[in-house]
Design an enzyme around this catalytic site. Structure first.
Site, PDB file in Angstrom:
ATOM      1  N   CYS A   2      -9.534  48.897 -78.183  1.00 29.50           N
ATOM      2  CA  CYS A   2      -8.820  47.766 -78.769  1.00 29.50           C
ATOM      3  C   CYS A   2      -9.181  47.528 -80.240  1.00 29.50           C
ATOM      4  O   CYS A   2     -10.333  47.620 -80.629  1.00 29.50           O
ATOM      5  CB  CYS A   2      -9.090  46.472 -78.010  1.00 29.50           C
ATOM      6  SG  CYS A   2      -8.725  46.560 -76.278  1.00 29.50           S
ATOM      7  N   ARG A  27      -7.618  53.045 -81.946  1.00 32.22           N
ATOM      8  CA  ARG A  27      -8.603  52.431 -81.045  1.00 32.22           C
ATOM      9  C   ARG A  27      -7.984  52.047 -79.710  1.00 32.22           C
ATOM     10  O   ARG A  27      -8.680  51.680 -78.765  1.00 32.22           O
ATOM     11  CB  ARG A  27      -9.187  51.178 -81.690  1.00 32.22           C
ATOM     12  CG  ARG A  27      -9.954  51.437 -82.954  1.00 32.22           C
ATOM     13  CD  ARG A  27     -10.556  50.151 -83.452  1.00 32.22           C
ATOM     14  NE  ARG A  27     -11.626  49.719 -82.601  1.00 32.22           N
ATOM     15  CZ  ARG A  27     -12.911  49.894 -82.857  1.00 32.22           C
ATOM     16  NH1 ARG A  27     -13.271  50.489 -83.949  1.00 32.22           N
ATOM     17  NH2 ARG A  27     -13.826  49.462 -82.028  1.00 32.22           N
ATOM     18  N   TRP A  75      -6.099  48.729 -75.558  1.00 37.26           N
ATOM     19  CA  TRP A  75      -6.380  49.814 -74.611  1.00 37.26           C
ATOM     20  C   TRP A  75      -6.729  49.091 -73.315  1.00 37.26           C
ATOM     21  O   TRP A  75      -7.792  48.479 -73.208  1.00 37.26           O
ATOM     22  CB  TRP A  75      -7.554  50.656 -75.118  1.00 37.26           C
ATOM     23  CG  TRP A  75      -7.827  51.880 -74.309  1.00 37.26           C
ATOM     24  CD1 TRP A  75      -7.262  53.116 -74.468  1.00 37.26           C
ATOM     25  CD2 TRP A  75      -8.762  52.020 -73.228  1.00 37.26           C
ATOM     26  NE1 TRP A  75      -7.778  54.002 -73.559  1.00 37.26           N
ATOM     27  CE2 TRP A  75      -8.695  53.345 -72.774  1.00 37.26           C
ATOM     28  CE3 TRP A  75      -9.635  51.141 -72.576  1.00 37.26           C
ATOM     29  CZ2 TRP A  75      -9.477  53.825 -71.728  1.00 37.26           C
ATOM     30  CZ3 TRP A  75     -10.404  51.621 -71.527  1.00 37.26           C
ATOM     31  CH2 TRP A  75     -10.321  52.957 -71.122  1.00 37.26           C
ATOM     32  N   ASN A 101     -11.693  41.997 -77.714  1.00 38.78           N
ATOM     33  CA  ASN A 101     -12.057  43.380 -77.453  1.00 38.78           C
ATOM     34  C   ASN A 101     -13.334  43.341 -76.620  1.00 38.78           C
ATOM     35  O   ASN A 101     -14.271  42.639 -76.975  1.00 38.78           O
ATOM     36  CB  ASN A 101     -12.300  44.092 -78.796  1.00 38.78           C
ATOM     37  CG  ASN A 101     -12.732  45.528 -78.611  1.00 38.78           C
ATOM     38  OD1 ASN A 101     -12.590  46.086 -77.523  1.00 38.78           O
ATOM     39  ND2 ASN A 101     -13.256  46.122 -79.672  1.00 38.78           N
ATOM     40  N   GLY A 102     -13.357  44.085 -75.506  1.00 39.81           N
ATOM     41  CA  GLY A 102     -14.543  44.079 -74.643  1.00 39.81           C
ATOM     42  C   GLY A 102     -14.129  43.733 -73.220  1.00 39.81           C
ATOM     43  O   GLY A 102     -12.954  43.820 -72.865  1.00 39.81           O
ATOM     44  N   GLU A 483     -17.738  71.984 -75.331  1.00 37.98           N
ATOM     45  CA  GLU A 483     -16.951  71.270 -76.335  1.00 37.98           C
ATOM     46  C   GLU A 483     -15.529  71.848 -76.433  1.00 37.98           C
ATOM     47  O   GLU A 483     -14.562  71.096 -76.517  1.00 37.98           O
ATOM     48  CB  GLU A 483     -17.674  71.326 -77.692  1.00 37.98           C
ATOM     49  CG  GLU A 483     -16.956  70.639 -78.828  1.00 37.98           C
ATOM     50  CD  GLU A 483     -16.662  69.149 -78.600  1.00 37.98           C
ATOM     51  OE1 GLU A 483     -17.174  68.575 -77.622  1.00 37.98           O
ATOM     52  OE2 GLU A 483     -15.893  68.588 -79.401  1.00 37.98           O
ATOM     53  N   LYS A 487     -12.231  69.558 -75.739  1.00 36.14           N
ATOM     54  CA  LYS A 487     -11.214  69.401 -76.786  1.00 36.14           C
ATOM     55  C   LYS A 487      -9.853  69.764 -76.223  1.00 36.14           C
ATOM     56  O   LYS A 487      -8.879  69.055 -76.411  1.00 36.14           O
ATOM     57  CB  LYS A 487     -11.583  70.325 -77.945  1.00 36.14           C
ATOM     58  CG  LYS A 487     -11.258  69.854 -79.295  1.00 36.14           C
ATOM     59  CD  LYS A 487     -12.226  68.910 -79.946  1.00 36.14           C
ATOM     60  CE  LYS A 487     -12.580  67.715 -79.159  1.00 36.14           C
ATOM     61  NZ  LYS A 487     -13.649  66.929 -79.645  1.00 36.14           N
ATOM     62  N   GLU A 490      -8.567  67.154 -73.509  1.00 41.49           N
ATOM     63  CA  GLU A 490      -8.223  65.794 -73.938  1.00 41.49           C
ATOM     64  C   GLU A 490      -6.931  65.730 -74.733  1.00 41.49           C
ATOM     65  O   GLU A 490      -6.203  64.755 -74.632  1.00 41.49           O
ATOM     66  CB  GLU A 490      -9.374  65.100 -74.676  1.00 41.49           C
ATOM     67  CG  GLU A 490      -9.703  65.620 -76.037  1.00 41.49           C
ATOM     68  CD  GLU A 490     -10.907  64.933 -76.667  1.00 41.49           C
ATOM     69  OE1 GLU A 490     -10.999  63.714 -76.607  1.00 41.49           O
ATOM     70  OE2 GLU A 490     -11.750  65.648 -77.230  1.00 41.49           O
ATOM     71  N   HIS A 506     -21.619  82.381 -58.608  1.00 41.09           N
ATOM     72  CA  HIS A 506     -22.149  81.479 -57.572  1.00 41.09           C
ATOM     73  C   HIS A 506     -21.072  80.554 -57.015  1.00 41.09           C
ATOM     74  O   HIS A 506     -21.388  79.566 -56.359  1.00 41.09           O
ATOM     75  CB  HIS A 506     -23.335  80.685 -58.123  1.00 41.09           C
ATOM     76  CG  HIS A 506     -24.483  81.564 -58.494  1.00 41.09           C
ATOM     77  ND1 HIS A 506     -25.239  82.237 -57.569  1.00 41.09           N
ATOM     78  CD2 HIS A 506     -24.974  81.935 -59.710  1.00 41.09           C
ATOM     79  CE1 HIS A 506     -26.161  82.962 -58.190  1.00 41.09           C
ATOM     80  NE2 HIS A 506     -26.008  82.792 -59.492  1.00 41.09           N
ATOM     81  N   LYS A 606     -10.335  55.833 -79.360  1.00 41.85           N
ATOM     82  CA  LYS A 606     -11.533  56.112 -80.141  1.00 41.85           C
ATOM     83  C   LYS A 606     -12.503  54.956 -79.896  1.00 41.85           C
ATOM     84  O   LYS A 606     -12.052  53.813 -79.745  1.00 41.85           O
ATOM     85  CB  LYS A 606     -11.125  56.151 -81.614  1.00 41.85           C
ATOM     86  CG  LYS A 606     -12.146  56.750 -82.522  1.00 41.85           C
ATOM     87  CD  LYS A 606     -11.875  58.207 -82.714  1.00 41.85           C
ATOM     88  CE  LYS A 606     -12.829  58.874 -83.650  1.00 41.85           C
ATOM     89  NZ  LYS A 606     -12.890  60.319 -83.378  1.00 41.85           N
TER      90      LYS A 606
END
Ligand code: F6R
Length: 611
Positions: A2, A27, A75, A101-102, A483, A487, A490, A506, A606
């Site tokens: 947010c 965000r 978000w 936000n939170g 990584e 990448k 996502e 295995h 983000k």
């Protein structure tokens, strides 16, 4: 998570709020809203989906007159993304508008309390509870300031709040706990924002709100009060980057721009720390004696920052011979961690606001550990609460998928590894010198990779239809694969897994069948032959192999792989710094081919400031 922005000044607020939100959209981007106060009226406009919907709905703000307002890009946590659940939330009596936000953890209990008093709720969100509770106390106290403190004593959880009251049309209230909130000092105007990117167009003078603080902003002043309601003087900081740093500058996506910026970002991070052929970490107060006193290092981080830690473990242990444990911050918090004053905790975070990382850091500190953090955002919560902080100088990173911040974190962690090895006398001077010299050559080598990305584009156009991809590698290549795989998934939404090559047999190799794409990472020279055996192994099961290796191994790899990407030679410990660039570009071009929204991938945001 947010984005919040607030403006009080002389100009029409709505266009300024919308412009600020456009810089914060990374965000959170499932809905957006603004509220502008004019003549004692709180005018609200909200819209599900991207900010563009709100811009159109309000004719770029023209429909909302008034010089004071708050805005939010969301978000979703509680309640699906729709117009009603979007912020700002209006209280039942229309006195209070609020952005948050939170997460308010005890919102259900507070909701029931208010419902019992006859308050009716419009949304399913935890945030509306704060707006309603504030109005409830305001109607009793007739003071927003007093009511706000009463609310802050009752709510539990994390919050950055921006508040308007219809009866006080000249001011914005703000409060913060465990979620970022900045104050911006303008000329005849003032701002709040969750992120500096929303402010730099208007002012570069900012102050960071601390937990428990309340701010009251008018166009001519900002007053800040602590948890005891005592006024405090805030230290002001100057933001030293240009607005262009947060713009696309001709690139189709922020992600591509940020990948292209990696050599410069790495240069900015290493140059001030290389003096007379030696690594100098001026900001680090740790002495040799203190370092000798640590029995181990514990690295804590999330996501890509965690992968930097996984790579760092190999390099620190090899060079400095200190045992290193790397733990996901979200796990660390709840595992009764074995850290004490003999543990050096390295915290890695681009945003410096990731809630899991911050909570893990606090847990470690409470148990006596010393905290050294690697952070990109200056003045962020993690940076401020660490015993020592070393900043990466990646500049603002806007694309949700991290690229340049990752590269700067990695090179800085490698520098720390070398610095520790030298400080403890565990590396021969010639070897130290060779490695330090190589660090300064990395930006040039990165540039060479970026100058020729046609091959990567070509392979992406060949492979983008695959629905499941494996990344395999050993040692540093395994860490690099983690990584590369993250990448890819996502931003392209392709299922992918990263495996230590030796583990395939295995279990996982059962998933390799005719046509499965395996990205075989084989840059790490000491284990090249073993990497090659794994390529042969998956080829024998019908896999198509895209290999990543260094120039000198290309010819050998051509014997088995279907396609090859190469990186320049470097010292082994820096291979992931070069190897990650083709993997970032591969993910980028795969996502481009699939028509994905690269800078704003679904379900992500983000800066993850919720648990
Ligand atoms: C992936 C990505 C995330 C972050 C993670 C930690 O591209 O960006 O996995 O790395 O959310 O964020 P910071 O580093 O801000 O703590």
């Amino acid at each position: 998570m947010c984005g919040i922005v607030g403006y009080v000044g002389r100009e029409q607020a709505a266009p300024i709020l919308l412009e600020g939100l456009s810089r914060l959209e990374y965000r959170g981007y499932d809905s957006a809203g603004i509220c502008v106060s004019a003549d004692g009226r709180l005018q609200l406009s909200k819209s599900k989906g991207r900010l563009q919907n709100l811009i159109e709905k309000t004719e770029n703000g023209a429909l909302l007159p008034g010089t004071l307002g708050i805005g939010h890009t969301r978000w979703a946590t509680h309640g699906e993304p729709n117009d009603i659940n979007s912020h700002p939330h209006l209280s039942q009596g229309g006195k209070i508008a609020l952005v948050h936000n939170g997460i308010i953890e005890n919102y259900l209990e507070l909701r029931q309390f208010l419902q019992a008093k006859g308050v009716q709720f419009a949304s399913e969100t935890d945030s509306e509870v704060v707006a309603q509770l504030l109005e409830f106390y305001y109607l009793q106290t007739h003071s927003v300031f007093d009511a706000l403190y009463m609310v802050l004593h009752r709510i539990e959880g994390a919050y950055a709040l921006g508040i308007l009251c219809a009866d006080e049309p000249d001011r914005i209230y703000a409060a913060r706990k465990d979620a970022p909130l900045l104050l911006g000092y303008g000329n005849g105007c003032n701002f709040i924002a969750s992120d500096v990117t929303a402010l730099v167009k208007h002012t570069r003078t900012v102050a960071y709100m601390e937990d428990g603080e309340v701010a009251v902003l008018t166009r001519d002043s900002i007053r800040v009060f602590d948890a005891m309601e005592q006024e405090v003087q805030k230290e002001r900081h100057f933001v030293d980057w240009e607005i262009s740093a947060a713009e696309k500058g001709g690139y189709p996506h922020f992600m591509l721009k940020e990948i292209m910026e990696e050599p410069d970002a790495v240069r900015r991070t290493i140059s001030p720390r290389l003096k007379g052929g030696r690594i100098t970490l001026d900001d680090l107060t740790l002495t040799r004696q203190e370092l000798e006193g640590f029995s181990r290092i514990c690295i804590i981080a999330c996501g890509s920052s965690y992968h930097v830690g996984v790579i760092g473990k190999y390099n620190i242990e090899k060079l400095a011979r200190i045992p290193v444990e790397v733990t996901l911050a979200s796990e660390f918090r709840y595992c009764d961690p074995l850290v004490d004053e003999k543990t050096l905790v390295l915290v890695i975070s681009q945003s410096g606001e990731t809630l899991d990382t911050m909570a893990a850091m606090r847990e470690a500190k409470a148990r006596g550990a010393r905290v050294l953090s690697i952070v990109n955002v200056v003045g962020s919560s993690i940076a401020r609460e660490s015993d020592d902080v070393l900043y990466t100088w990646a500049g603002p990173e806007i694309a949700v998928a991290t690229t340049k911040a990752f590269s700067t974190q990695l090179v800085l962690l490698d520098m720390i590894a070398l610095y520790f090895a030298d400080l403890l006398g565990r590396i021969a001077p010639e070897r130290y010198q060779a490695l330090v010299d190589e660090i300064s050559r990395l930006p040039e080598k990165m540039e060479a990779i970026l100058q020729d990305c046609k091959g990567i584009q070509h392979y992406a156009s060949q492979y983008f239809n695959h629905e499941s991809i494996f990344f395999i590698g050993r040692n540093l290549d395994y860490a690099l694969g983690l990584e590369g795989s993250l990448k890819l998934k996502e931003i392209s939404y392709i299922h992918s897994e990263a495996y230590a090559s030796g583990e395939l047999k295995h279990g996982t190799i059962s998933l390799v069948e005719q046509g499965t794409l395996v990205v075989a990472l084989s840059t790490y020279s000491p284990l090249f032959d073993k990497a090659m055996s794994n390529v042969v192994e998956v080829k024998a099961r019908g896999a198509q192999v895209l290999a990543l290796t260094t120039a000198r191994h290309r010819a050998e790899m051509e014997k088995n792989a279907d396609a090859i990407l190469t990186i320049p030679e470097t010292e082994d410990m820096f291979l992931p710094s070069l190897g990650v660039i083709p993997l970032q570009l591969f993910a980028y071009y795969m996502a481009l081919q699939r028509g994905c929204d690269i800078d704003k991938p679904r379900n992500l945001a983000k800066s993850v400031t919720v648990e």
